[in-house]
Write a protein that holds these residues in place. Structure first.
Motif, PDB file in Angstrom:
ATOM      1  N   ASP A 241       0.858  -1.189   0.000  1.00  0.00           N
ATOM      2  CA  ASP A 241       0.000   0.000   0.000  1.00  0.00           C
ATOM      3  C   ASP A 241       0.897   1.244   0.000  1.00  0.00           C
ATOM      4  OD1 ASP A 241      -1.906   1.935   0.336  1.00  0.00           O
ATOM      5  OD2 ASP A 241      -2.927   0.945   1.996  1.00  0.00           O
ATOM      6  N   LEU A 242       0.727   2.103  -1.008  1.00  0.00           N
ATOM      7  CA  LEU A 242       1.526   3.321  -1.113  1.00  0.00           C
ATOM      8  C   LEU A 242       0.810   4.537  -0.544  1.00  0.00           C
ATOM      9  CD1 LEU A 242       2.982   2.959  -4.731  1.00  0.00           C
ATOM     10  CD2 LEU A 242       4.043   2.315  -2.560  1.00  0.00           C
ATOM     11  N   GLY A 243      -0.412   4.342  -0.028  1.00  0.00           N
ATOM     12  CA  GLY A 243      -1.134   5.469   0.549  1.00  0.00           C
ATOM     13  C   GLY A 243      -0.442   6.044   1.778  1.00  0.00           C
ATOM     14  N   PRO A 244      -0.141   5.236   2.787  1.00  0.00           N
ATOM     15  CA  PRO A 244       0.588   5.734   3.957  1.00  0.00           C
ATOM     16  C   PRO A 244       1.997   6.185   3.570  1.00  0.00           C
ATOM     17  CG  PRO A 244      -0.527   3.675   4.477  1.00  0.00           C
ATOM     18  CD  PRO A 244      -0.626   3.856   2.997  1.00  0.00           C
ATOM     19  N   PRO A 245       2.397   7.404   3.878  1.00  0.00           N
ATOM     20  CA  PRO A 245       3.729   7.893   3.480  1.00  0.00           C
ATOM     21  C   PRO A 245       4.866   7.028   3.996  1.00  0.00           C
ATOM     22  CG  PRO A 245       2.329   9.715   4.213  1.00  0.00           C
ATOM     23  CD  PRO A 245       1.579   8.467   4.524  1.00  0.00           C
ATOM     24  N   SER A 246       4.736   6.459   5.189  1.00  0.00           N
ATOM     25  CA  SER A 246       5.811   5.633   5.743  1.00  0.00           C
ATOM     26  C   SER A 246       6.064   4.416   4.874  1.00  0.00           C
ATOM     27  CB  SER A 246       5.463   5.197   7.173  1.00  0.00           C
ATOM     28  OG  SER A 246       5.286   6.312   8.009  1.00  0.00           O
ATOM     29  N   LEU A 247       5.002   3.806   4.357  1.00  0.00           N
ATOM     30  CA  LEU A 247       5.161   2.625   3.514  1.00  0.00           C
ATOM     31  C   LEU A 247       5.743   2.997   2.155  1.00  0.00           C
ATOM     32  CD1 LEU A 247       1.820   0.712   4.265  1.00  0.00           C
ATOM     33  CD2 LEU A 247       3.985   0.637   5.490  1.00  0.00           C
ATOM     34  N   ALA A 248       5.277   4.110   1.600  1.00  0.00           N
ATOM     35  CA  ALA A 248       5.793   4.532   0.294  1.00  0.00           C
ATOM     36  C   ALA A 248       7.281   4.857   0.365  1.00  0.00           C
ATOM     37  CB  ALA A 248       5.010   5.741  -0.209  1.00  0.00           C
ATOM     38  N   ARG A 249       7.699   5.564   1.444  1.00  0.00           N
ATOM     39  CA  ARG A 249       9.116   5.920   1.572  1.00  0.00           C
ATOM     40  C   ARG A 249       9.994   4.688   1.703  1.00  0.00           C
ATOM     41  NH1 ARG A 249       7.127  10.129   4.955  1.00  0.00           N
ATOM     42  NH2 ARG A 249       7.552   8.845   6.793  1.00  0.00           N
ATOM     43  N   PRO A 268      -6.875  12.805  -4.701  1.00  0.00           N
ATOM     44  CA  PRO A 268      -6.670  12.488  -3.284  1.00  0.00           C
ATOM     45  C   PRO A 268      -7.485  11.305  -2.782  1.00  0.00           C
ATOM     46  CG  PRO A 268      -8.038  14.450  -3.539  1.00  0.00           C
ATOM     47  CD  PRO A 268      -7.525  14.103  -4.900  1.00  0.00           C
ATOM     48  N   ASP A 269      -8.467  10.834  -3.558  1.00  0.00           N
ATOM     49  CA  ASP A 269      -9.306   9.723  -3.099  1.00  0.00           C
ATOM     50  C   ASP A 269      -8.877   8.384  -3.661  1.00  0.00           C
ATOM     51  OD1 ASP A 269     -11.305  11.202  -1.497  1.00  0.00           O
ATOM     52  OD2 ASP A 269     -11.723  12.171  -3.410  1.00  0.00           O
ATOM     53  N   ASP A 270      -7.808   8.346  -4.425  1.00  0.00           N
ATOM     54  CA  ASP A 270      -7.299   7.081  -4.957  1.00  0.00           C
ATOM     55  C   ASP A 270      -6.255   6.494  -4.011  1.00  0.00           C
ATOM     56  OD1 ASP A 270      -8.898   7.108  -7.130  1.00  0.00           O
ATOM     57  OD2 ASP A 270      -7.373   7.708  -8.572  1.00  0.00           O
ATOM     58  N   GLU A 271      -6.384   5.200  -3.727  1.00  0.00           N
ATOM     59  CA  GLU A 271      -5.388   4.481  -2.928  1.00  0.00           C
ATOM     60  C   GLU A 271      -4.480   3.740  -3.907  1.00  0.00           C
ATOM     61  OE1 GLU A 271      -3.952   3.465   1.014  1.00  0.00           O
ATOM     62  OE2 GLU A 271      -5.447   4.879   0.282  1.00  0.00           O
ATOM     63  N   LEU A 272      -3.192   4.039  -3.859  1.00  0.00           N
ATOM     64  CA  LEU A 272      -2.229   3.440  -4.772  1.00  0.00           C
ATOM     65  C   LEU A 272      -1.567   2.226  -4.137  1.00  0.00           C
ATOM     66  CD1 LEU A 272      -0.481   6.625  -6.207  1.00  0.00           C
ATOM     67  CD2 LEU A 272      -2.443   5.398  -7.121  1.00  0.00           C
ATOM     68  N   PHE A 273      -1.336   1.217  -4.952  1.00  0.00           N
ATOM     69  CA  PHE A 273      -0.648   0.010  -4.500  1.00  0.00           C
ATOM     70  C   PHE A 273       0.473  -0.312  -5.478  1.00  0.00           C
ATOM     71  CE2 PHE A 273      -4.451  -0.359  -2.059  1.00  0.00           C
ATOM     72  CZ  PHE A 273      -4.110  -1.079  -0.921  1.00  0.00           C
ATOM     73  N   LEU A 274       1.634  -0.629  -4.933  1.00  0.00           N
ATOM     74  CA  LEU A 274       2.770  -1.066  -5.734  1.00  0.00           C
ATOM     75  C   LEU A 274       2.725  -2.580  -5.853  1.00  0.00           C
ATOM     76  CD1 LEU A 274       5.550  -0.637  -7.125  1.00  0.00           C
ATOM     77  CD2 LEU A 274       6.581  -0.844  -4.846  1.00  0.00           C
ATOM     78  N   LEU A 275       2.764  -3.077  -7.088  1.00  0.00           N
ATOM     79  CA  LEU A 275       2.803  -4.505  -7.350  1.00  0.00           C
ATOM     80  C   LEU A 275       4.148  -4.850  -7.975  1.00  0.00           C
ATOM     81  CD1 LEU A 275      -0.756  -5.050  -8.889  1.00  0.00           C
ATOM     82  CD2 LEU A 275      -0.075  -5.080  -6.487  1.00  0.00           C
ATOM     83  N   ILE A 276       4.816  -5.852  -7.416  1.00  0.00           N
ATOM     84  CA  ILE A 276       6.102  -6.334  -7.931  1.00  0.00           C
ATOM     85  C   ILE A 276       5.950  -7.822  -8.187  1.00  0.00           C
ATOM     86  CG2 ILE A 276       8.574  -6.533  -7.520  1.00  0.00           C
ATOM     87  CD1 ILE A 276       8.309  -4.336  -5.408  1.00  0.00           C
ATOM     88  N   GLU A 277       6.169  -8.243  -9.429  1.00  0.00           N
ATOM     89  CA  GLU A 277       6.045  -9.651  -9.777  1.00  0.00           C
ATOM     90  C   GLU A 277       7.408 -10.156 -10.221  1.00  0.00           C
ATOM     91  OE1 GLU A 277       5.629 -13.066 -10.304  1.00  0.00           O
ATOM     92  OE2 GLU A 277       5.394 -12.520 -12.412  1.00  0.00           O
ATOM     93  N   MET A 331       4.387  -2.318 -11.235  1.00  0.00           N
ATOM     94  CA  MET A 331       3.197  -1.602 -11.684  1.00  0.00           C
ATOM     95  C   MET A 331       2.556  -0.920 -10.480  1.00  0.00           C
ATOM     96  SD  MET A 331      -0.082  -3.299 -13.638  1.00  0.00           S
ATOM     97  CE  MET A 331      -1.204  -2.307 -14.609  1.00  0.00           C
ATOM     98  N   VAL A 332       1.984   0.253 -10.710  1.00  0.00           N
ATOM     99  CA  VAL A 332       1.225   0.944  -9.664  1.00  0.00           C
ATOM    100  C   VAL A 332      -0.232   0.973 -10.105  1.00  0.00           C
ATOM    101  CG1 VAL A 332       0.874   3.104  -8.404  1.00  0.00           C
ATOM    102  CG2 VAL A 332       3.192   2.338  -8.955  1.00  0.00           C
ATOM    103  N   VAL A 333      -1.099   0.411  -9.265  1.00  0.00           N
ATOM    104  CA  VAL A 333      -2.539   0.405  -9.553  1.00  0.00           C
ATOM    105  C   VAL A 333      -3.241   1.271  -8.520  1.00  0.00           C
ATOM    106  CG1 VAL A 333      -2.507  -1.857 -10.652  1.00  0.00           C
ATOM    107  CG2 VAL A 333      -2.877  -1.689  -8.188  1.00  0.00           C
ATOM    108  N   ARG A 334      -4.493   1.619  -8.822  1.00  0.00           N
ATOM    109  CA  ARG A 334      -5.243   2.503  -7.935  1.00  0.00           C
ATOM    110  C   ARG A 334      -6.639   1.964  -7.701  1.00  0.00           C
ATOM    111  NH1 ARG A 334      -7.896   6.374 -11.594  1.00  0.00           N
ATOM    112  NH2 ARG A 334      -7.330   5.789 -13.713  1.00  0.00           N
ATOM    113  N   LEU A 335      -7.121   2.203  -6.508  1.00  0.00           N
ATOM    114  CA  LEU A 335      -8.472   1.837  -6.105  1.00  0.00           C
ATOM    115  C   LEU A 335      -9.136   3.076  -5.523  1.00  0.00           C
ATOM    116  CD1 LEU A 335      -7.406  -1.500  -4.501  1.00  0.00           C
ATOM    117  CD2 LEU A 335      -9.140  -1.373  -6.271  1.00  0.00           C
ATOM    118  N   ASP A 336     -10.376   3.318  -5.916  1.00  0.00           N
ATOM    119  CA  ASP A 336     -11.067   4.549  -5.525  1.00  0.00           C
ATOM    120  C   ASP A 336     -11.793   4.327  -4.198  1.00  0.00           C
ATOM    121  OD1 ASP A 336     -12.514   6.897  -5.350  1.00  0.00           O
ATOM    122  OD2 ASP A 336     -12.808   7.016  -7.519  1.00  0.00           O
TER     123      ASP A 336
END
Length: 682
Positions: A241-249, A268-277, A331-336
């Motif tokens: 989850d890339l929404g929380p700044p601590s996790l993104a950093r 601001p209402d999209d939650e971003l997630f980093l996917l690594i395969e 890939m970075v995906v988003r959920l509203d």
């Protein structure tokens, strides 16, 4: 007095219709169903079957998801949903979208809505055309859009999803539709990759070749793709989850962190997630189109599908992450979150693996592998109330290529006009100008649908009084043209748009050149009549804006005073009365230069007002201009030069003909006389 009038108009013209009464709804419910009892005061009713048992729900979308359309009012749709979450029917109740009112008509809109029948809310429904569809056997269900009505169809689709999922969560799943949490920007933790793994903050899905074979065991595809090392990782997926700044950093390089921050500011209402395969599978098919729904990935929460989309971000990982992840598929995906997604509650990300059997017309089979995800509550804040959907970032990414091309075109055009003397002094100035105008017609008009219109002014006027300018955000291409016109007001007045960026204006100019090639007479009305005709545009604009407030149901019909929709939006594919009006004005332009622009055009009247913001007199003049030289005045096709030599910038279309004369030593009378005097003295 003005304040009183605005308040009266706001109350006199509400944006949303009232909820339908029981009698009105009952007449719309066809056998074997009938209307039951109201569930709430927002237009949700129970749906009964022929035996009187509860069969599902009936509801309007406008009270539940009031997404404003181009008229300023929501598109109101009636949805019939069974208890299993399948669409029984989706019907159009009321809409005032310009493209469907008198352009395409409602038939293609109703045909679009028919596609929902039989589909389930458990399916990831995506508007496929023109956003792109995925590869073979994708789990996404692609609905065909409507050409030339991209934004309106998008508004309708989002309205249906938002309203239906709200009803499903509250009435069918027992899940409250409260406000979704947002990442807490003040929460700070020092985390690294090891800490993320130890605390379970990284979701991981591992599938070996043996597990993949087991998933296809006993099927047609059991032996397709077999033979690899059974212990080799076919899927090795990480989700963060890339929404929380601590996790993104903890996982991203500084450049990507900055890009994530810019994205979050826009959406601001999209939650971003980093996917690594890091396995062999990858994340999407070769047919995947960026900015759309990933064709090999789906997401589910509370048994209902989540709207998963690509964020169009190419991530760079932090330097201290394991080296093997650097070469993995990312890939970075988003959920509203506004559509019900809550990252603090359990949800599933499902990855689809595909096998094909046969050489020709291969038969496709798939297996699904889920990974459970949930971000701890401590990283989030729960707002007190939900926020309105904002479609701008979505529309912006969907038209990214067109917008970049438009930005490049506008940058070159503005740069050329800033050096107007050089441009006007070109020996091939007329071919250059006509080439630019051809690009305006083809790219800005026909392709980009960037023809500005009084309809937008009417919608903005209503929005300023009653609130709700979100309609502009569904058309970023048109918004960019408006922004360019606004910049043009400061630099050149109305002439930048009217003379260089208006597709229908460009058509009229080509028509006039055709008239010269055909040796048609050139007609100019008497000066007194020409001055009087300058008032028809402001009168028309005032009347149209008044209609938008006082009789909004007639606003779109009244706006047909502009031939822009017929000529540009609809490519002349309309009934004959509209064609006569549009083609008639082009015919008039063959003998009267830009007759529509110089008389009736209501948008031109608005541009005249915008021209009052002009900061400088950009057309050079000499003391001899008008006293005694009248050459520029005689040659001005717009009649925008006074007998005294001064420029009427409110009527100037920036054709640069007078600039070319001013700098030409062989045509400018003062320069010619000065040269003769110099020769006599010599």
């Amino acid at each position: 007095m003005i304040r009183f009038l605005l308040i009266w108009l706001a109350f006199a013209t509400p944006l949303c219709a009232e909820v339908l009464t029981r009698d009105q709804l009952s007449a719309m419910i066809l056998a074997p169903y009938e209307l039951g009892q109201p569930v709430n005061d927002k237009g949700v009713w129970t749906l009964l079957n022929s035996g009187g048992g509860e069969a599902g729900f009936v509801f309007e979308t406008a009270p539940l998801a009031p997404l404003p359309g181009f008229s300023g009012a929501p598109i109101d749709l009636l949805v019939l949903l069974d208890r299993e979450g399948r669409f029984i029917d989706v019907r159009l109740l009321h809409q005032n979208e310009p493209i469907f009112v008198s352009g395409l008509g409602e038939a293609p809109f109703r045909a679009f809505l028919e596609q929902y029948r039989g589909h389930s809310i458990n399916e990831p429904l995506v508007v496929g055309t023109p956003y792109g569809s995925g590869g073979t056997a994708s789990d996404n269900v692609y609905l065909d859009g409507v050409t030339k009505a991209t934004a309106s169809v998008r508004i309708a689709h989002d309205s249906i999803l938002a309203a239906t999922l709200a009803v499903a969560r509250e009435k069918m799943q027992g899940v409250g539709a409260g406000p979704a949490p947002k990442p807490d920007p003040a929460h700070d933790e020092a985390l690294d990759w090891k800490a993320l793994l130890d605390q379970g903050l990284v979701g991981r899905l591992q599938v070996s070749e043996a597990q993949l074979d087991a998933a296809f065991k006993g099927t047609t595809w059991a032996h397709d793709g077999a033979g690899a090392d059974p212990e080799a990782p076919f899927i090795d997926l990480y989700a963060i989850d890339l929404g929380p700044p601590s996790l993104a950093r903890a996982v991203l390089a500084p450049e990507t962190l900055a890009e994530i921050a810019r994205f979050t500011a826009r959406a601001p209402d999209d939650e971003l997630f980093l996917l690594i395969e890091a396995g062999q599978h990858g994340l999407v098919s070769e047919d995947f189109v960026r900015n759309t729904a990933p064709d090999r990935l789906t997401a589910v929460q509370d048994g209902l599908p989540l709207v998963l989309r690509d964020a169009d971000i190419l991530p760079e990982l932090a330097a201290d992450l394991p080296p093997e992840l650097s070469d993995a598929t990312k890939m970075v995906v988003r959920l509203d979150r506004r559509l019900g997604f809550d990252p603090t509650r359990p949800w599933e990300l499902r990855l689809q693996a595909v096998r094909q059997h046969g050489m020709f017309q291969a038969e496709v089979g798939s297996a699904h592998f889920p990974v459970a995800l949930q971000t701890p509550e401590r990283f989030f804040l729960r707002p007190a109330a939900p926020e309105r959907l904002s479609p701008f970032a979505e529309a912006l990414r969907n038209r990214a290529t067109d917008l970049w091309a438009l930005a490049g075109f506008l940058a070159l055009l503005i740069a050329a006009l800033l050096t107007q003397s050089r441009l006007a002094g070109l020996r091939a100035f007329t071919p250059v100008r006509l080439t630019i105008l051809a690009l305006v017609i083809g790219f800005v008009g026909f392709w980009g649908q960037g023809q500005l219109s009084i309809v937008t002014v009417m919608a903005v006027a209503r929005g300023l009084v009653a609130g709700g300018l979100e309609v502009l955000l569904y058309d970023p291409f048109g918004l960019a043209v408006w922004a360019a016109a606004g910049l043009g007001f400061l630099l050149w007045g109305r002439g930048f748009f009217c003379g260089w960026l208006c597709p229908f204006g460009a058509m009229q100019e080509f028509a006039h050149h055709a008239g010269r090639l055909l040796r048609l007479p050139r007609i100019e009305p008497p000066r007194s009549l020409a001055r009087a005709l300058l008032w028809t545009g402001p009168i028309a604009a005032t009347g149209l804006i008044a209609v938008a407030f006082l009789a909004p149901e007639h606003a779109e019909a009244a706006a047909e005073l502009e031939p822009f929709k017929t000529a540009i939006t609809m490519h002349f594919d309309r009934p004959w009365p509209y064609l006569i009006w549009a083609i008639g004005w082009l015919a008039v332009s063959t003998v009267w230069f830009k007759g529509f622009c110089r008389s009736v055009c209501p948008l031109g009247a608005v541009m005249r007002l915008g021209g009052l913001l002009r900061l400088r007199a950009f057309i050079p003049r000499r003391v001899e201009c008008g006293k005694p030289c009248q050459l520029c005045k005689v040659r001005c096709a717009y009649g925008a030069i006074k007998p005294t030599g001064e420029i009427r910038y409110s009527e100037c279309f920036q054709c640069l003909d007078c600039v070319a004369i001013h700098d030409d030593k062989s045509r400018c009378v003062p320069l010619v006389l000065a040269a003769k005097r110099a020769r006599r003295v010599a």
